[in-house]
Write a protein that holds these residues in place. Structure first.
Motif, PDB file in Angstrom:
ATOM      1  N   THR A 292       0.815  -1.220   0.000  1.00 23.01           N
ATOM      2  CA  THR A 292       0.000   0.000   0.000  1.00 23.01           C
ATOM      3  C   THR A 292       0.847   1.268   0.000  1.00 23.01           C
ATOM      4  O   THR A 292       1.723   1.446   0.832  1.00 23.01           O
ATOM      5  N   ILE A 293       0.551   2.129  -0.962  1.00 22.49           N
ATOM      6  CA  ILE A 293       1.159   3.458  -1.045  1.00 22.49           C
ATOM      7  C   ILE A 293       0.034   4.468  -0.882  1.00 22.49           C
ATOM      8  O   ILE A 293      -1.015   4.323  -1.512  1.00 22.49           O
ATOM      9  N   THR A 294       0.237   5.484  -0.062  1.00 19.77           N
ATOM     10  CA  THR A 294      -0.789   6.504   0.120  1.00 19.77           C
ATOM     11  C   THR A 294      -0.286   7.849  -0.390  1.00 19.77           C
ATOM     12  O   THR A 294       0.837   8.244  -0.090  1.00 19.77           O
ATOM     13  N   LEU A 295      -1.130   8.514  -1.167  1.00 16.83           N
ATOM     14  CA  LEU A 295      -0.805   9.863  -1.659  1.00 16.83           C
ATOM     15  C   LEU A 295      -1.759  10.863  -1.029  1.00 16.83           C
ATOM     16  O   LEU A 295      -2.977  10.641  -1.024  1.00 16.83           O
ATOM     17  N   ILE A 296      -1.210  11.941  -0.515  1.00 16.89           N
ATOM     18  CA  ILE A 296      -2.025  12.977   0.108  1.00 16.89           C
ATOM     19  C   ILE A 296      -1.690  14.309  -0.551  1.00 16.89           C
ATOM     20  O   ILE A 296      -0.511  14.589  -0.790  1.00 16.89           O
TER      21      ILE A 296
END
Lengths: 335, 335
Positions: A292-296
């Protein structure tokens, strides 16, 4: 020096943002693309409002005047709503003109047919700005996760809803007060229906679905719940349990079936989206190799949206000059 | 079908991960690149340990045997430490072979000269895996933020330190216990010095500096403090004030000067990196047009690291076949 000739469709906040970014970063674009980018025409609603635009730019209410300009390379579309945007972009693609759009409502519904049309005509569609504003989620999936297969998206895709929920939670105000505040700060439109009933997040989720799974679930089967029925009591009860309501859009595949849902969910503090507050958007992308990669990042706004669209321009034209001339030679040969 | 011929330098966890990912996603790579990717050689320390490798792969302790193989296209480097990795990669670049590396210690120091050498020889260096593991921060900066100028990076770049700080904070254990636990779970190496004294985060920050500013600050002028002097009392005092210690790497430009620092900082809950817990890495990238985008993801591990390196492979070869044959023709013409 050769030029890239661009037209702007729509000259509201986003259209003006694109103009500003192209103008201020002309030198940078020249270095990146080996060409200048020139705005040759702008489609507006009321030309008398825009008399201070340079004289060499065609300012018109008539799309025909724009699409028949010789050597037009690309249109930036920043119009609201399905039509006439869809007709304009269809026409542009048919003419072999690249398209860069920020129109999520239109693109959610017509991504598939427009992308097919683009392929047929050997042109590109940039749609980074349709989803999560300036946060480069589309091109992360498209270009940085190519061997990886995305399996699931869990995301906060509407900054207005997230602002309201954050305000209700942090300052114990009610929905109505928080919405009024969001309008005052420019985070909610005069008619905020699409934002607070989940339609906007749903549209963005469908665009992600098309990109990732090359398909969309049947729209009427997707549960879509907005935030407007959440009361101060709900929010405070959540807080007392160290939890938060967040408006979450989810999509994943179960067997052959696409499962999607857009709704307020109660998150515990260990959830990756628990701490995403204010007008930011966030997208947790789960892929089969990397995890999982999260972009904000900023989900809307003049410059973030314009940034996404101008970065799309660079992506389209950076690897294209050779192809384009090959294409032109082919056309000439055909004549 | 044409093949891309690859060699692996190092066959520890990461080397084996690359092998596994290339093998399992062969079909996907064929679709993306129009070519098969074949591992033709592996550099190991002890060949007798790897007798079960397929017979058509050269398994050797001698780099010369690998670099003199005909038609080698790319080397994946997953060796620890500066030498012999630097010599191997220099040699590969001189031979016109692409390089994909995970070696942060070596690359922090030699990024500039290696990147120059790559340019001279018209080959590429993929170094996504050197910084934040599977999180695609390098290519986000390089490809998705091209018109944007990155102005500041604020990041958690060492998963071991972050795991220890999280464990100390969440379960009120002391540094020694948390470190022992990290070792047991495979999150810390037998000798964790570089992780807990800030060297590893510093190396990654210098790689980001080279990428963003095409320059690095003088290493001895960068304050570098690790986490090993933080006591349980410090951590608990922070917690009582709703704050957390996080090990933060920062770099930005002040006038013409690059300012960098790696140290434990006390963050309040509104800080974008406050909620990054466990072994994850996170990078807040502030650019002049879009504002701040934060990427969160796995900072290490067999598959995340291999994922980054195989995605680098795709990026290198996707737009390259034409160039490569032009290059070959040029070479022939020169003969």
């Amino acid at each position: 020096m050769k030029k890239i000739k661009a037209a702007l469709l729509g000259y509201g906040t986003v259209g003006q943002g694109i103009h500003e970014v192209l103008h201020e970063h002309q030198e940078r674009l020249r270095i990146l693309l080996g060409k200048e980018v020139e705005i040759v025409a702008i489609l507006v609603q009321n030309p008398s409002k825009h008399k201070n635009l340079p004289e060499n730019i065609v300012v018109t209410t008539n799309f025909e005047e724009i699409i028949t300009l010789p050597e037009l390379d690309v249109v930036f579309e920043a119009i609201v709503g399905e039509e006439p945007a869809l007709s304009y972009l269809t026409h542009a693609l048919d003419k072999g003109v690249h398209v860069i759009t920020a129109n999520k409502m239109m693109f959610a519904k017509h991504a598939k047919s427009l992308l097919e049309k683009a392929r047929e005509n050997d042109v590109k569609i940039g749609f980074e700005a349709t989803t999560a504003g300036g946060t480069p989620v589309i091109r992360t999936i498209e270009q940085l996760l190519q061997v990886n297969r995305v399996e699931k998206i869990e995301a906060i895709l509407n900054g207005t809803s997230n602002y309201i929920l954050t305000a209700m939670s942090e300052r114990s105000i009610d929905f109505k007060t928080a919405l009024a505040e969001a309008k005052e700060k420019g985070y909610a439109e005069a008619d905020p229906t699409n934002d607070i009933d989940g339609t906007d997040a749903f549209n963005k989720l469908m665009i992600l679905s098309q990109l990732i799974f090359n398909d969309q679930p049947a729209w009427h089967k997707v549960e879509k719940t907005g935030i407007k029925d959440l009361t101060s009591t709900d929010i405070q009860a959540a807080q007392e349990n160290n939890k938060k309501y967040k408006h979450i859009a989810v999509i994943y595949k179960e067997g052959d079936q696409l499962k999607a849902e857009v709704s307020p969910l109660l998150l515990s503090s260990s959830h990756p989206l628990y701490n995403i507050d204010g007008v930011d958007n966030a997208i947790a992308i789960t892929s089969n190799i990397v995890g999982t990669i999260t972009l904000i990042g900023p989900g809307a706004g003049k410059l973030p949206t314009a940034s996404a669209m101008v970065e799309d321009l660079v992506a389209i034209f950076q690897h294209e000059p050779e192809n384009h001339s090959i294409h032109q030679y082919k056309d000439q040969a055909a004549v």
